[in-house]
Design a protein around this motif. Structure first.
Motif, short mmCIF file in Angstrom:
data_model
loop_
_atom_site.label_atom_id
_atom_site.label_comp_id
_atom_site.label_asym_id
_atom_site.label_seq_id
_atom_site.Cartn_x
_atom_site.Cartn_y
_atom_site.Cartn_z
N ASP A 143 0.83 -1.21 0.00
CA ASP A 143 0.00 0.00 0.00
C ASP A 143 0.86 1.26 0.00
O ASP A 143 0.38 2.34 -0.34
CB ASP A 143 -0.94 -0.01 1.21
CG ASP A 143 -2.18 0.84 0.98
OD1 ASP A 143 -2.55 1.06 -0.20
OD2 ASP A 143 -2.78 1.29 1.96
N LEU A 181 -4.72 -2.48 -4.36
CA LEU A 181 -4.41 -1.45 -3.37
C LEU A 181 -4.05 -0.12 -4.05
O LEU A 181 -4.40 0.95 -3.56
CB LEU A 181 -3.25 -1.91 -2.48
CG LEU A 181 -3.56 -3.12 -1.58
CD1 LEU A 181 -2.30 -3.54 -0.83
CD2 LEU A 181 -4.68 -2.82 -0.61
N ARG A 182 -3.37 -0.20 -5.19
CA ARG A 182 -3.03 1.02 -5.94
C ARG A 182 -4.30 1.68 -6.46
O ARG A 182 -4.43 2.92 -6.41
CB ARG A 182 -2.10 0.67 -7.10
CG ARG A 182 -1.62 1.86 -7.91
CD ARG A 182 -0.57 1.44 -8.92
NE ARG A 182 -1.08 0.43 -9.83
CZ ARG A 182 -0.32 -0.18 -10.76
NH1 ARG A 182 0.97 0.12 -10.86
NH2 ARG A 182 -0.84 -1.09 -11.55
N ARG A 185 -5.87 3.55 -3.63
CA ARG A 185 -5.19 4.83 -3.38
C ARG A 185 -5.60 5.88 -4.41
O ARG A 185 -5.86 7.03 -4.07
CB ARG A 185 -3.66 4.64 -3.43
CG ARG A 185 -3.09 3.78 -2.33
CD ARG A 185 -1.58 3.96 -2.23
NE ARG A 185 -0.84 3.66 -3.45
CZ ARG A 185 -0.43 2.45 -3.80
NH1 ARG A 185 -0.72 1.40 -3.05
NH2 ARG A 185 0.27 2.27 -4.91
#
Length: 230
Positions: A143, A181-182, A185
């Motif tokens: 993360d 997770l990218r 974000r």
């Protein structure tokens, strides 16, 4: 209408979702690296890890859910995440039927279904072993945008070993987890008003076209449409 709060279970989130007046306005559930324990007013279900957008089927319902921290639900539920990949299954398929019947009766009688569901999750956590330390370390490093290979080396795990362990904890390998997770974000940045080009760089994409391709692949629609035309 969706609402959430921090759970008493470390790392988890308790949420509720009321049906919208216009069913066509419903938004898909996007991959986020998590698994959820769900209550739809009649059934207890488990949402496995997603690799694509999910739109609930059937009539609109009031939902309550507990979203577990990535990688922690398989230990609590007693089932490898890979067996639930892109699936929604009844809890009775995973736990003894008599136990689930008692829990359903408890949920049906609860004044606050979300809190009652959280209590079930807390009880399951008290019965289960703690997740292995590498799970949280992996999620934290990926993360942060760390490369998979460097993270595996930091954890002292070979590529094949890490991949095998990730299938059990997350349902897919570490590279897919890093992509999910990218995306998470990037969406947080874009929803906060950060311009798309800056969002791409800050989230770890090569450029804005790279971000656009990943959003289409994982969310099933362009970024602007996903964010409601921003």
């Amino acid at each position: 209408m969706y609402a959430e709060r921090t759970s008493r279970l470390t790392g988890a989130v308790v949420w509720t979702n009321e049906p919208l007046p216009d069913p066509a306005a419903a938004r898909p559930v996007l991959p986020d690296g998590c698994m959820d324990l769900l209550w739809d007013g009649e059934r207890l279900l488990v949402a496995g890890p997603d690799t694509r957008p999910y739109l609930p089927e059937g009539p609109a319902r009031r939902w309550a859910g507990v979203r577990f921290h990535p990688g922690t639900a398989p230990v609590l539920l007693g089932v490898p995440a890979r067996e639930l990949l892109d699936r929604r299954v009844e809890l009775a398929d995973l736990w003894p039927a008599a136990r689930v019947r008692r829990l359903r009766d408890r949920m049906a009688a609860a004044a606050d279904p979300a809190t009652a569901l959280e209590d079930i999750a807390l009880d399951a956590a008290a019965r289960a072993a703690a997740p292995e330390p590498w799970v949280h370390r992996l999620v934290r490093r990926l993360d942060e945008g760390r490369p998979v290979a460097a993270t595996a080396a930091e954890l002292g795990l070979g590529a094949r070993t890490l991949h095998r362990r990730c299938l059990g904890a997350f349902g897919y390998g570490p590279k897919t987890l890093a992509r999910v997770l990218r995306l998470r974000r990037a969406l947080a940045l874009a929803r906060a008003g950060v311009p798309y080009a800056e969002t791409a760089i800050r989230a770890g994409y090569a450029d804005q076209p790279h971000l656009a391709r990943e959003v289409r692949q994982l969310a099933g629609m362009p970024l602007g449409e996903l964010l409601g035309g921003r």
